[in-house]
Motif scaffolding. Structure first.
Motif, PDB file in Angstrom:
ATOM      1  N   VAL A   9       7.772  10.562 -17.374  1.00 53.35           N
ATOM      2  CA  VAL A   9       7.178  10.604 -16.038  1.00 53.35           C
ATOM      3  C   VAL A   9       6.697   9.244 -15.568  1.00 53.35           C
ATOM      4  O   VAL A   9       6.542   9.025 -14.379  1.00 53.35           O
ATOM      5  CB  VAL A   9       6.008  11.605 -15.983  1.00 53.35           C
ATOM      6  N   TYR A  10       6.514   8.301 -16.515  1.00 54.79           N
ATOM      7  CA  TYR A  10       6.016   6.976 -16.122  1.00 54.79           C
ATOM      8  C   TYR A  10       6.248   6.033 -17.298  1.00 54.79           C
ATOM      9  O   TYR A  10       6.009   6.405 -18.440  1.00 54.79           O
ATOM     10  CB  TYR A  10       4.524   7.055 -15.795  1.00 54.79           C
ATOM     11  N   ARG A  11       6.742   4.835 -17.029  1.00 58.21           N
ATOM     12  CA  ARG A  11       6.902   3.858 -18.118  1.00 58.21           C
ATOM     13  C   ARG A  11       5.974   2.671 -17.900  1.00 58.21           C
ATOM     14  O   ARG A  11       5.065   2.427 -18.648  1.00 58.21           O
ATOM     15  CB  ARG A  11       8.344   3.363 -18.197  1.00 58.21           C
ATOM     16  N   ARG A  12       6.250   1.905 -16.853  1.00 59.39           N
ATOM     17  CA  ARG A  12       5.386   0.754 -16.519  1.00 59.39           C
ATOM     18  C   ARG A  12       5.583   0.453 -15.046  1.00 59.39           C
ATOM     19  O   ARG A  12       6.491   0.973 -14.408  1.00 59.39           O
ATOM     20  CB  ARG A  12       5.741  -0.460 -17.376  1.00 59.39           C
ATOM     21  N   GLY A  13       4.729  -0.415 -14.495  1.00 63.61           N
ATOM     22  CA  GLY A  13       4.844  -0.718 -13.068  1.00 63.61           C
ATOM     23  C   GLY A  13       3.740  -0.037 -12.295  1.00 63.61           C
ATOM     24  O   GLY A  13       2.889   0.634 -12.877  1.00 63.61           O
ATOM     25  N   ASN A  14       3.754  -0.204 -10.966  1.00 60.86           N
ATOM     26  CA  ASN A  14       2.632   0.338 -10.192  1.00 60.86           C
ATOM     27  C   ASN A  14       3.018   1.638  -9.491  1.00 60.86           C
ATOM     28  O   ASN A  14       4.130   1.786  -8.984  1.00 60.86           O
ATOM     29  CB  ASN A  14       2.142  -0.686  -9.168  1.00 60.86           C
ATOM     30  N   LEU A  15       2.093   2.590  -9.500  1.00 61.01           N
ATOM     31  CA  LEU A  15       2.283   3.865  -8.811  1.00 61.01           C
ATOM     32  C   LEU A  15       1.965   3.658  -7.329  1.00 61.01           C
ATOM     33  O   LEU A  15       1.111   2.846  -6.992  1.00 61.01           O
ATOM     34  CB  LEU A  15       1.326   4.912  -9.371  1.00 61.01           C
ATOM     35  N   SER A  16       2.641   4.409  -6.454  1.00 60.05           N
ATOM     36  CA  SER A  16       2.248   4.341  -5.045  1.00 60.05           C
ATOM     37  C   SER A  16       2.448   5.682  -4.363  1.00 60.05           C
ATOM     38  O   SER A  16       3.438   6.373  -4.629  1.00 60.05           O
ATOM     39  CB  SER A  16       3.034   3.245  -4.317  1.00 60.05           C
ATOM     40  N   PHE A  17       1.477   6.044  -3.531  1.00 64.45           N
ATOM     41  CA  PHE A  17       1.575   7.280  -2.753  1.00 64.45           C
ATOM     42  C   PHE A  17       2.387   7.029  -1.491  1.00 64.45           C
ATOM     43  O   PHE A  17       2.346   5.932  -0.932  1.00 64.45           O
ATOM     44  CB  PHE A  17       0.176   7.769  -2.358  1.00 64.45           C
ATOM     45  N   THR A  18       3.094   8.048  -1.013  1.00 66.32           N
ATOM     46  CA  THR A  18       3.792   7.912   0.265  1.00 66.32           C
ATOM     47  C   THR A  18       2.778   7.987   1.399  1.00 66.32           C
ATOM     48  O   THR A  18       1.608   8.286   1.169  1.00 66.32           O
ATOM     49  CB  THR A  18       4.841   9.021   0.434  1.00 66.32           C
ATOM     50  N   ARG A  19       3.260   7.765   2.621  1.00 67.34           N
ATOM     51  CA  ARG A  19       2.327   7.615   3.740  1.00 67.34           C
ATOM     52  C   ARG A  19       1.542   8.885   4.026  1.00 67.34           C
ATOM     53  O   ARG A  19       0.368   8.839   4.364  1.00 67.34           O
ATOM     54  CB  ARG A  19       3.116   7.201   4.985  1.00 67.34           C
ATOM     55  N   ASP A  20       2.203  10.076   3.882  1.00 65.87           N
ATOM     56  CA  ASP A  20       1.470  11.324   4.154  1.00 65.87           C
ATOM     57  C   ASP A  20       0.515  11.683   3.024  1.00 65.87           C
ATOM     58  O   ASP A  20      -0.293  12.595   3.166  1.00 65.87           O
ATOM     59  CB  ASP A  20       2.460  12.475   4.400  1.00 65.87           C
ATOM     60  N   GLY A  21       0.607  10.964   1.898  1.00 63.82           N
ATOM     61  CA  GLY A  21      -0.329  11.200   0.801  1.00 63.82           C
ATOM     62  C   GLY A  21       0.001  12.400  -0.057  1.00 63.82           C
ATOM     63  O   GLY A  21      -0.774  12.769  -0.936  1.00 63.82           O
ATOM     64  N   ASN A  22       1.163  13.053   0.182  1.00 66.61           N
ATOM     65  CA  ASN A  22       1.500  14.246  -0.606  1.00 66.61           C
ATOM     66  C   ASN A  22       2.464  13.963  -1.740  1.00 66.61           C
ATOM     67  O   ASN A  22       2.656  14.805  -2.600  1.00 66.61           O
ATOM     68  CB  ASN A  22       2.153  15.314   0.290  1.00 66.61           C
ATOM     69  N   SER A  23       3.119  12.794  -1.713  1.00 65.66           N
ATOM     70  CA  SER A  23       4.098  12.491  -2.748  1.00 65.66           C
ATOM     71  C   SER A  23       3.747  11.188  -3.429  1.00 65.66           C
ATOM     72  O   SER A  23       3.118  10.315  -2.843  1.00 65.66           O
ATOM     73  CB  SER A  23       5.502  12.381  -2.150  1.00 65.66           C
ATOM     74  N   LEU A  24       4.199  11.087  -4.682  1.00 66.61           N
ATOM     75  CA  LEU A  24       3.855   9.934  -5.502  1.00 66.61           C
ATOM     76  C   LEU A  24       5.143   9.317  -6.040  1.00 66.61           C
ATOM     77  O   LEU A  24       6.006  10.030  -6.544  1.00 66.61           O
ATOM     78  CB  LEU A  24       2.966  10.400  -6.652  1.00 66.61           C
ATOM     79  N   LEU A  25       5.268   7.994  -5.897  1.00 62.32           N
ATOM     80  CA  LEU A  25       6.430   7.283  -6.457  1.00 62.32           C
ATOM     81  C   LEU A  25       6.041   6.698  -7.802  1.00 62.32           C
ATOM     82  O   LEU A  25       5.064   5.964  -7.903  1.00 62.32           O
ATOM     83  CB  LEU A  25       6.842   6.133  -5.539  1.00 62.32           C
ATOM     84  N   SER A  26       6.828   7.030  -8.834  1.00 61.29           N
ATOM     85  CA  SER A  26       6.495   6.542 -10.169  1.00 61.29           C
ATOM     86  C   SER A  26       7.722   5.881 -10.788  1.00 61.29           C
ATOM     87  O   SER A  26       8.784   6.493 -10.843  1.00 61.29           O
ATOM     88  CB  SER A  26       6.040   7.712 -11.037  1.00 61.29           C
TER      89      SER A  26
END
Length: 896
Positions: A9-26
């Motif tokens: 689900v996650y290795r390294r790097g920065n997490l960021s939420f999408t603009r509507d705040g409902n989805s997460l990019l990992s």
């Protein structure tokens, strides 16, 4: 076609939420996953970088993302079309990337410089990355970026313990400003909302609050005379240079008195410390939400704190992991906080007001070893070297239960035929059975003398469990009902490598390193029925789904096919050259030579039994046609060069006169250089500071519905599915069969003819249109007059339509009528039809679970609405009493 990545689900790097705040990019290795937290879904975008992703920049409108890997190669990705728009190479590792709030510029930091680029716009451009300005100032590497709300200025933190504020344009009173005040590396810097006031946070857990004497509106543009002079000087420079470098801004740490006159001034108002007296807990990540003034900080010990600024009041703190928190992100509303821990590959989303998890996922700590599909293809169970057994939902890609009872690595997992029991064998000498209703370990099978189990099989009734041992060369047979040991089968002279039950008869095939495959007959008190002699050690054995053929993979790279009834070999595939081994960094021999000793370690038949999947210690999975014995397709499961053994030849740039760079130990100073791992070592040397995991496929399995297959690899669990969206694949096509003719036939109400014609064209949209045009009262008649051949095709179409359509009741009527009228004929060809029926069952079962929950909720709402409408003396249409359950289903479907 690649359809998803589970298990990591996650290795390294920065997490960021999408603009509507409902989805997460990992970022997951060299791919990127999008977690939709509202709808509880996860998808992996079908694109990959060359190496692991280090930083992700998301544009403010949420349509573009910039992914940058370890070497500084960047991809510009559209999140709407999910495709790569542009590629760019930054030549050096990049630390962070950040778009300006207005979306017109973005800043990239590498080495000790900051580069300001024009952001790619909505129009087509020749070059999407145009350099605007280059900022000099820090002496050491830059670490973080933050923008002011109106995109006029940005701040950059550095490892030299200073923070620099730069103007995005040349302001008369702010070109650059340097702030000190810290004793350690700057981890994060944040501007206050709509002002130039700044917070800086360093690794030794200190927070400085800086106040600025000027407001954002107080920034004056350069007088035109000076600007023209500067521009001319810049142009003179550019004539000498080959390529335009954009404007350069050189900052000084100690500007002279005259330079600072009439300029913006900063003063330190306060300094706070997170650690109590005597604590040394490094701060590793931080995020700040400007509207709510919420500061979240993560530490190396896995603790995070929530503070309210500027007063530095602690809201709460919690320990979420025993590894360092690598990345933190807050969504736009400030309710959800995402944490990523790269050590264990954890991803958590925490709702701080209710103090509860929105999402809590973790992959296997070490590599996954085996997987199995549930009989309806809805779930996948995986076992890992960390001793965990995890069950994943294929439609949402989330793990919903983890069993941690084993004390050693899990070697094999399987589902029973009911689909509610998971079995796992482990090196700790136990085979455990887990119940998926109550999520508990209800049976533990052990052998009289402790032995390490290497393989596992369960018969088609789910009553008999068999496990093979590595050290005593025996096969143990247990009863599922009583948990008692029924028999111990001796006869092999080497470790047991694989077991497989015949799906149709009570015959067990066991493969061993003593170059034999033995067939044991259960009805004949487990006597050896047949011994098949091979030319080399046998690694894996698999039965065809109809039980009439046996596939065997041996150490010499051959796959042989046997008719086990008569003990004759029916065919063989020489597969060693299709594996295409890569060369590891520490290998002294070439990949071509190494490949001579390589072979397939995992086999699986497709659901229809016509092709076979094979994988081994390389980055390829091969699909062969069994009848023709030819290679049909080769899947490259990864293009991530951060893993070892990816390239066939070593990189010439890494070769010196003394051999490969990897073999020369830089820091050791000893005479031996790098210790070469012993043969058979699967993971690198754990005592090293960093080792490269080697790419390999440990297990491949075909989905019982025949629509997809999965492979456990170093990268995680990869899913590949049939995606026949754009292919024109007609079936018995005539000249008269055209879309307009089909519509004509429909208008004349000749439904059966129209359906047959639509299936001949085989266009999904058209078939759907024709079927939905049939009135529900006529379904019975149409079904009875359909030719047998089209019954199967229609069933397959219904199964896929259930997944997306909202006409639940209508399609249920179709399925019901088809199965009632043609049940007997379908039963005769049940073996061939099994994947289709299981696909149908999976779709219906999923809807049943959703709808039954919903109905229980809605019954009360409907009763309440009815009571109210009766009181008013009039009934409204939407709330009529449902006549039977089918109607209730469709009713609640609309209420969704």
């Amino acid at each position: 076609q690649f359809s998803g990545l589970l298990g990591t689900v996650y290795r390294r790097g920065n997490l960021s939420f999408t603009r509507d705040g409902n989805s997460l990019l990992s970022p997951v290795g060299n791919r990127i996953s999008l977690f939709d937290l509202k709808n509880n879904k996860c998808e992996t975008l079908p694109l990959a970088t060359r190496l692991n992703i280090v930083c992700v920049g998301l544009s403010p409108d949420g349509s573009l993302a910039i992914l940058i890997d370890e070497e500084g190669a960047a991809l510009l990705v559209s999140l709407i079309g999910k495709c790569v728009i542009h590629q760019f190479y930054f030549h050096k590792p990049v630390h962070s990337v950040s778009f300006s709030p207005d979306g017109k510029k973005f800043v990239v930091t590498k080495d000790n410089l900051a580069y300001l680029y024009h952001a790619p716009g909505k129009k087509r451009e020749f070059n999407a990355f145009v350099l605007d300005k280059t900022y000099y100032g820090p002496y050491d590497e830059t670490t973080c970026i933050d923008w002011t709300d109106d995109s006029k200025c940005f701040a950059v933190g550095s490892k030299d313990m200073s923070t620099w504020v730069f103007g995005a344009e040349r302001w008369a009173n702010l070109i650059y400003y340097s702030l000190g005040g810290h004793k350690d590396v700057i981890v994060a810097c944040f501007f206050e909302e709509n002002s130039l006031d700044l917070y800086t946070i360093s690794q030794d857990a200190a927070l400085c609050v800086w106040q600025c004497d000027t407001e954002l509106d107080g920034l004056k543009p350069m007088p035109p005379k000076d600007a023209a002079k500067e521009k001319k000087a810049a142009e003179d420079d550019e004539e000498l240079l080959e390529e335009p470098k954009g404007e350069e801004i050189h900052g000084k740490a100690d500007p002279s008195e005259q330079e600072t006159r009439n300029k913006v001034k900063y003063s330190r108002v306060a300094k706070y410390f997170f650690n109590k007296e005597g604590d040394f807990n490094n701060l590793t990540a931080a995020a700040y939400h400007k509207k709510t003034h919420l500061l979240v900080t993560g530490f190396a010990s896995g603790i995070f704190h929530l503070h309210e600024l500027p007063d530095f009041n602690l809201i709460h703190s919690l320990s979420i992991s025993d590894q360092r928190i690598a990345s933190i992100s807050i969504n736009c509303t400030g309710d959800w906080i995402a944490f990523g821990c790269s050590g264990l590959g954890q991803l958590l989303v925490w709702e701080w007001q209710s103090e509860s998890y929105v999402l809590k996922q973790q992959g296997h700590f070490n590599s996954m070893v085996s997987l199995a599909y549930s009989p309806d293809g809805q779930y996948i169970v995986t076992g890992g070297e960390d001793g965990k057994v995890k069950v994943w939902n294929t439609s949402s890609s989330f793990c919903f239960v983890t069993f941690t009872e084993h004390n050693s690595g899990v070697t094999a997992v399987t589902f029973t035929s009911s689909g509610y029991v998971v079995l796992s064998a482990s090196l700790d000498g136990t085979v455990r059975a887990f119940d998926l209703h109550r999520y508990r370990n209800f049976r533990t099978f052990t052998s009289p003398r402790p032995s390490q189990f290497s393989c596992l099989a369960v018969d088609s009734s789910g009553e008999i469990v068999a496990a093979g041992s590595q050290d005593s060369f025996e096969i143990f047979i247990w009863s599922m009902q009583s948990g008692r040991l029924l028999d111990v089968l001796a006869g092999h002279e080497g470790p047991i490598s694989s077991l497989s039950f015949n799906p149709m008869k009570c015959v067990l095939a066991s493969a061993s390193w003593d170059k034999t495959v033995k067939l044991w007959d259960m009805l004949d008190s487990w006597r050896t029925k047949e011994t098949l002699i091979m030319n080399s050690d046998v690694l894996v054995v698999a039965f065809r789904p109809d039980g009439s053929e046996l596939a065997v993979a041996a150490l010499n790279g051959q796959i042989t096919f046997w008719d086990h009834e008569n003990a004759v070999q029916t065919g063989s595939i020489e597969g060693r050259h299709d594996l295409q081994m890569g060369r590891k960094e520490l290998d002294k021999i070439t990949a071509k030579q190494a490949a001579k000793g390589k072979s397939f370690t995992t086999l699986c038949y497709s659901a229809d039994g016509q092709s076979i999947l094979a994988g081994g210690l390389s980055k390829f999975v091969c699909i062969y046609n069994v009848k023709e014995q030819i290679l049909m397709k080769k899947f490259e499961i990864s293009c991530n060069y951060s893993l070892d053994a990816m390239e066939e030849f070593l990189d010439r740039r890494k070769m010196t006169e003394f051999g490969s760079m990897a073999l020369i130990d830089e820091g050791g100073g000893g005479d031996e250089g790098v210790a070469i791992p012993l043969p058979g070592v699967k993971r690198g040397d754990m005592s090293y500071r960093h080792f490269k995991p080697e790419i390999r496929v440990t297990c491949v399995r075909f989905c019982p519905t025949g629509r997809s297959w999965a492979a456990t690899t170093t990268e995680g669990l990869l899913l590949y599915s049939l995606d026949s969206g754009l292919i024109f694949d007609p079936f018995e096509l005539d000249i008269d069969v055209t879309p307009s003719n089909i519509h004509k036939t429909l208008n004349q109400k000749e439904y059966t003819v129209a359906i047959v014609m639509a299936f001949k064209l085989n266009e999904k949209k058209l078939i759907q249109e024709v079927i939905e045009a049939v009135p529900s009262s006529e379904v019975d008649v149409v079904c009875s007059s359909l030719p047998d051949l089209y019954v199967e095709k229609l069933l397959e179409f219904l199964a896929s339509a259930f997944e997306t359509s909202c006409h639940l009741e209508f399609y249920l009527i179709w399925a019901h009528k088809l199965l009632m009228l043609h049940g007997q004929k379908l039963k005769i060809r049940s073996v061939k039809l099994l994947p289709v029926i299981q696909f149908l069952q999976k779709s219906i079962q999923r809807h049943f679970e959703d709808v039954s929950k919903l109905c229980e909720w809605n019954i009360y709402n409907i009763k309440y609405a009815l009571a109210i409408s009766q009181q008013r003396g009039m009934k409204r249409l939407a709330e009529e009493t449902p006549g039977d359950e089918e109607e209730l289903d469709s009713d609640s479907d609309y209420l969704m």
